[in-house]
Motif scaffolding. Structure first.
Motif, PDB file in Angstrom:
ATOM      1  N   UNK A  61       0.781  -1.229   0.000  1.00 57.86           N
ATOM      2  CA  UNK A  61       0.000   0.000   0.000  1.00 57.86           C
ATOM      3  C   UNK A  61       0.810   1.274   0.000  1.00 57.86           C
ATOM      4  N   UNK A  62       2.118   1.179   0.257  1.00 59.89           N
ATOM      5  CA  UNK A  62       2.931   2.392   0.261  1.00 59.89           C
ATOM      6  C   UNK A  62       2.996   2.994  -1.148  1.00 59.89           C
ATOM      7  N   UNK A  63       2.782   4.313  -1.278  1.00 62.16           N
ATOM      8  CA  UNK A  63       2.824   4.950  -2.604  1.00 62.16           C
ATOM      9  C   UNK A  63       4.256   5.212  -3.050  1.00 62.16           C
ATOM     10  N   UNK A  64       4.973   4.115  -3.294  1.00 58.93           N
ATOM     11  CA  UNK A  64       6.357   4.152  -3.748  1.00 58.93           C
ATOM     12  C   UNK A  64       6.470   3.217  -4.939  1.00 58.93           C
ATOM     13  N   UNK A  65       7.183   3.632  -5.989  1.00 56.55           N
ATOM     14  CA  UNK A  65       7.290   2.756  -7.142  1.00 56.55           C
ATOM     15  C   UNK A  65       8.414   3.149  -8.073  1.00 56.55           C
ATOM     16  N   UNK A  66       8.593   2.333  -9.105  1.00 58.06           N
ATOM     17  CA  UNK A  66       9.609   2.584 -10.112  1.00 58.06           C
ATOM     18  C   UNK A  66       8.947   2.523 -11.485  1.00 58.06           C
ATOM     19  N   UNK A  67       9.382   3.408 -12.358  1.00 67.81           N
ATOM     20  CA  UNK A  67       8.863   3.461 -13.723  1.00 67.81           C
ATOM     21  C   UNK A  67      10.038   3.378 -14.675  1.00 67.81           C
ATOM     22  N   UNK A  79       7.026   0.495 -18.115  1.00 67.99           N
ATOM     23  CA  UNK A  79       6.617  -0.485 -17.116  1.00 67.99           C
ATOM     24  C   UNK A  79       6.687   0.200 -15.755  1.00 67.99           C
ATOM     25  N   UNK A  80       5.664  -0.017 -14.922  1.00 63.23           N
ATOM     26  CA  UNK A  80       5.663   0.536 -13.570  1.00 63.23           C
ATOM     27  C   UNK A  80       5.498  -0.612 -12.578  1.00 63.23           C
ATOM     28  N   UNK A  81       6.194  -0.486 -11.450  1.00 67.48           N
ATOM     29  CA  UNK A  81       6.110  -1.503 -10.404  1.00 67.48           C
ATOM     30  C   UNK A  81       6.109  -0.805  -9.059  1.00 67.48           C
ATOM     31  N   UNK A  82       5.376  -1.370  -8.108  1.00 65.36           N
ATOM     32  CA  UNK A  82       5.318  -0.769  -6.788  1.00 65.36           C
ATOM     33  C   UNK A  82       4.503  -1.603  -5.830  1.00 65.36           C
ATOM     34  N   UNK A  83       4.289  -1.057  -4.627  1.00 64.20           N
ATOM     35  CA  UNK A  83       3.582  -1.792  -3.582  1.00 64.20           C
ATOM     36  C   UNK A  83       2.097  -1.446  -3.513  1.00 64.20           C
ATOM     37  N   UNK A  84       1.655  -0.469  -4.317  1.00 64.90           N
ATOM     38  CA  UNK A  84       0.261  -0.051  -4.324  1.00 64.90           C
ATOM     39  C   UNK A  84      -0.247  -0.092  -5.759  1.00 64.90           C
ATOM     40  N   UNK A  85      -1.331  -0.858  -5.989  1.00 56.72           N
ATOM     41  CA  UNK A  85      -1.886  -0.962  -7.340  1.00 56.72           C
ATOM     42  C   UNK A  85      -2.328   0.403  -7.859  1.00 56.72           C
ATOM     43  N   UNK A  86      -2.958   1.203  -7.001  1.00 62.94           N
ATOM     44  CA  UNK A  86      -3.404   2.526  -7.426  1.00 62.94           C
ATOM     45  C   UNK A  86      -2.223   3.416  -7.810  1.00 62.94           C
ATOM     46  N   UNK A  87      -1.133   3.324  -7.025  1.00 65.17           N
ATOM     47  CA  UNK A  87       0.015   4.184  -7.335  1.00 65.17           C
ATOM     48  C   UNK A  87       0.705   3.720  -8.617  1.00 65.17           C
TER      49      UNK A  87
END
Length: 592
Positions: free
Chosen positions: A466-472, A503-511
């Motif tokens: 759920x954390x709004x952190x990700x990589x693109x 491509x985006x990856x992260x812990x929150x689907x919404x983010x």
């Protein structure tokens, strides 16, 4: 003590003055603006001058005088606003290998920008009692006297102000034959002085006070508007003599790198090309430092047999199982890297409502200069959501992984066995290196953090779901997703999907979904203000203090901290290489 002052004295004759006698009588003469080749006679015998012509001539004359006055005044105002005046590099020789100068009286633009920024912080207003017209020299001297109890009988107004200038520097000067012997390098200081005779007297008094315990505090030599402080008078005189013949301020390398580092500011630092070999000479015991990096085996419990352990860390070699290079060999590797050092410069300044730290260099320090250059550092960052709080962007060229590994291996002085390290990573992850690593990060990638993150939840290694952190990433989307699936990203709670070239990856689907949207972070004022040369940058770091509520949550419960964070607007760090192969980096911090 030595004083090498230029000859002075009154001019040979009296200064020019107004002509003797009364001013000429009669009406003024005017130059004809028509086709005649001479002035219009002022005598009325030739007939009256038409009032319109006289009025036009008077207006023209007044306009010319006004333009001249405005131009002259504007020039001096411009000089005071932008000019920085003489610098300590004038008092040092071109054999200077390292130099740091501080300007307590920069251009008017600098002073206004600095105070405009600093006065927004309550801590500055409460703890630094400085007004716009205050003498910073007095403030610093009296602060040291008050806080450290140094020379309490010295009176700034009587004993220091009459001779102390606004600029000073510390430097390392090679006084040998240029063969790179570190024993020939002398540490010196430089002070600007406004009155050489008063400076001699003031230094005697000041150093006498500081050396009351019997310590010999060194010597000095005065040349023109500068005094050089050194371990002895002889060393100080050697510096001033050498500077008179070939000053650092005229040295080609010094001019090249300090110009490349941008406008003048409150601090300038410079390292000459000769600093590389000298630094390598000074760290000849690097092998000892390498030995310190080798993990030591824990002491066994009483009665237990020594066991170095069986777990293999893919990055850190097992304890006691490392061959430490001999000091000479390790120092030799470092020397080899520093041989190509071309020099560097760094400047700190206030400009346009922000603090800037800019550096320029062209030489290798750790071998990482071999990384293939890229101008795609902000390609993905610029497409992030405009409410992004933090972002790190990197651009990649083919071959970057091998170049990075080689640089790390060389920089470790032989401590790391990179081949074994890579083999371990491949075994543990199933990746094929370097191919999969280069494919995974594509041509440009960005790590992003939303402004809505609650930083209090990040501490203590919580469940990141759920954390709004990700990589693109911009690259071969099919291959990137295939690699993520091979790494069992979903099992680790990582959401990932692709759209177009990203491509985006992260812990929150919404983010993750928001990262794939076509954002416009790169077009925001905050980003453009702190990330200069973004279109050419190979790396970008951006922080938006006004995005979301993350900063308020960080300072929650401490009103003083919150008040001092409130003025911050944005911060940016960017790196790029210009057409002359000069590597630049700039840190810029702005306030609201």
């Amino acid at each position: 003590m030595s004083s090498q002052l230029p000859p002075s004295g009154p001019p040979a004759g009296p200064p020019p003055g107004p002509p003797l006698g009364p001013p000429p009588s009669g009406p003024p003469e005017f130059l004809d603006s028509g086709s005649s080749s001479g002035p219009v006679p002022s005598s009325r015998a030739d007939g009256p001058v038409p009032s319109g012509g006289r009025r036009r001539a008077a207006i023209a004359g007044g306009a010319i005088a006004g333009i001249a006055a405005i131009g002259t005044g504007g020039y001096f105002a411009w000089s005071a606003y932008f000019a920085t005046g003489p610098q300590p590099a004038e008092a040092l020789p071109d054999s200077t290998v390292a130099y740091v100068s501080v300007d307590l009286d920069p251009s008017g633009k600098q002073k206004l920008a600095a105070l405009d920024a600093l006065e927004k912080f309550p801590a500055f207003e409460e703890n630094v009692d400085v007004d716009r017209d205050d003498d910073l020299r007095r403030t610093l001297v009296e602060l040291v006297q008050r806080e450290e109890g140094v020379c309490p009988d010295i009176d700034y107004a009587d004993d220091i102000e009459p001779w102390l200038g606004d600029r000073f520097a510390m430097a390392a000067v090679d006084l040998g034959d240029g063969n790179g012997d570190v024993d020939d390098v002398a540490a010196v200081g430089v002070l600007q002085v406004t009155d050489a005779d008063a400076a001699e007297e003031g230094l005697e008094q000041l150093l006498g006070c500081l050396g009351e315990g019997g310590d010999d505090l060194g010597g000095w030599s005065v040349q023109g508007d500068w005094v050089v402080l050194a371990e002895t008078d002889d060393l100080a005189e050697q510096v001033t003599d050498a500077a008179a013949d070939a000053p650092l301020s005229d040295d080609d390398d010094f001019v090249r790198w300090t110009d490349a580092a941008g406008d003048e500011g409150i601090l300038t630092a410079y390292a000459a090309p000769a600093a590389g070999p000298l630094l390598a000479e000074a760290v000849g015991s690097f092998g000892g430092m390498a030995a310190m990096a080798v993990p030591s085996c824990p002491a066994p419990a009483p009665g237990a047999a020594a066991d170095p352990g069986t777990d293999i860390d893919p990055v850190v070699p097992p304890c006691g199982d490392v061959e430490v290079p001999e000091p000479d060999a390790a120092a030799s590797e470092l020397r080899d890297q520093l041989e190509d050092f071309e020099g560097m410069a760094l400047k700190v300044r206030f400009d346009d409502g922000g603090l800037e730290v800019e550096a320029a260099t062209g030489g290798a320090v750790s071998g990482l200069d071999a990384l293939p250059a890229s101008e795609r550092g902000d390609d993905v960052v610029a497409t992030l959501p405009d409410d992004t709080a933090m972002a790190l962007g990197l651009g990649f060229e083919e071959g970057w992984f091998d170049a990075l590994v080689e640089g790390v291996a060389a920089g470790s002085g032989g401590v790391l066995d990179v081949d074994e390290m890579i083999a371990t990573i491949e075994q543990e992850t199933g990746l094929e290196l370097p191919e999969d690593a280069e494919a995974l990060l594509g041509e440009s990638a960005a790590l992003a953090v939303s402004g809505d993150i609650d930083v209090s939840e990040v501490g203590g290694m919580p469940d990141p779901t759920g954390l709004p952190v990700g990589i693109k990433v911009e690259g071969d989307t099919d291959r990137i997703e295939s690699i993520l699936e091979e790494l069992d990203a979903a099992e680790a709670g990582v959401e990932h999907r692709s759209e177009g070239d990203h491509v985006a990856a992260g812990f929150s689907a919404d983010y993750v979904d928001s990262l794939l949207d076509d954002g416009d972070l790169g077009a925001t004022d905050a980003y453009q203000d702190v990330v200069p040369e973004s279109e050419d940058a190979s790396a970008v770091l951006f922080v938006n203090f006004d995005a979301g509520s993350w900063l308020d949550r960080l300072a929650a419960g401490d009103d003083e901290v919150a008040a001092n964070l409130e003025p911050l607007s944005a911060a940016g760090l960017s790196a790029w290489v210009d057409d002359d192969d000069v590597a630049h980096s700039m840190l810029r911090i702005t306030v609201d």
